[in-house]
Design a protein around this motif. Structure first.
Motif, short mmCIF file in Angstrom:
data_model
loop_
_atom_site.label_atom_id
_atom_site.label_comp_id
_atom_site.label_asym_id
_atom_site.label_seq_id
_atom_site.Cartn_x
_atom_site.Cartn_y
_atom_site.Cartn_z
N ARG A 3 0.84 -1.22 0.00
CA ARG A 3 0.00 0.00 0.00
C ARG A 3 0.87 1.26 0.00
O ARG A 3 0.56 2.23 -0.68
N ILE A 4 1.95 1.22 0.77
CA ILE A 4 2.85 2.37 0.83
C ILE A 4 3.50 2.58 -0.53
O ILE A 4 3.53 3.70 -1.05
N LYS A 5 4.01 1.51 -1.12
CA LYS A 5 4.65 1.60 -2.43
C LYS A 5 3.67 2.14 -3.47
O LYS A 5 4.02 3.02 -4.27
N SER A 6 2.47 1.64 -3.46
CA SER A 6 1.45 2.07 -4.42
C SER A 6 1.16 3.56 -4.28
O SER A 6 1.07 4.29 -5.28
N LYS A 7 1.02 4.04 -3.06
CA LYS A 7 0.73 5.46 -2.82
C LYS A 7 1.90 6.34 -3.25
O LYS A 7 1.70 7.39 -3.88
N ARG A 14 2.20 11.85 -10.42
CA ARG A 14 1.59 13.19 -10.53
C ARG A 14 2.61 14.27 -10.85
O ARG A 14 2.29 15.26 -11.51
N ILE A 15 3.82 14.10 -10.35
CA ILE A 15 4.85 15.12 -10.57
C ILE A 15 5.93 14.65 -11.54
O ILE A 15 6.97 15.28 -11.68
#
Length: 51
Positions: A3-7, A14-15
């Motif tokens: 979940r951390i990696k995905s976020k 986005r950047i």
């Protein structure tokens, strides 16, 4: 950890952050590239320089 990696990857997209600027997850590549470790309920941002 997934979940951390995905976020992180979502936010990096986005950047337009290059992959080589992102951390690794659960292991170190050394040479000051950060990695993320999870221990219990704690998240650790770790940087290892030359071992």
């Amino acid at each position: 950890m997934e979940r951390i990696k995905s976020k992180i990857e979502e936010l990096a997209n986005r950047i337009n952050a290059p992959k080589e600027y992102l951390p690794t997850y659960g292991y170190s590549e050394d040479f000051a590239r950060p990695h993320i470790e999870v221990k219990g309920n704690e998240l650790h941002w770790v940087v290892v320089e030359r071992g």
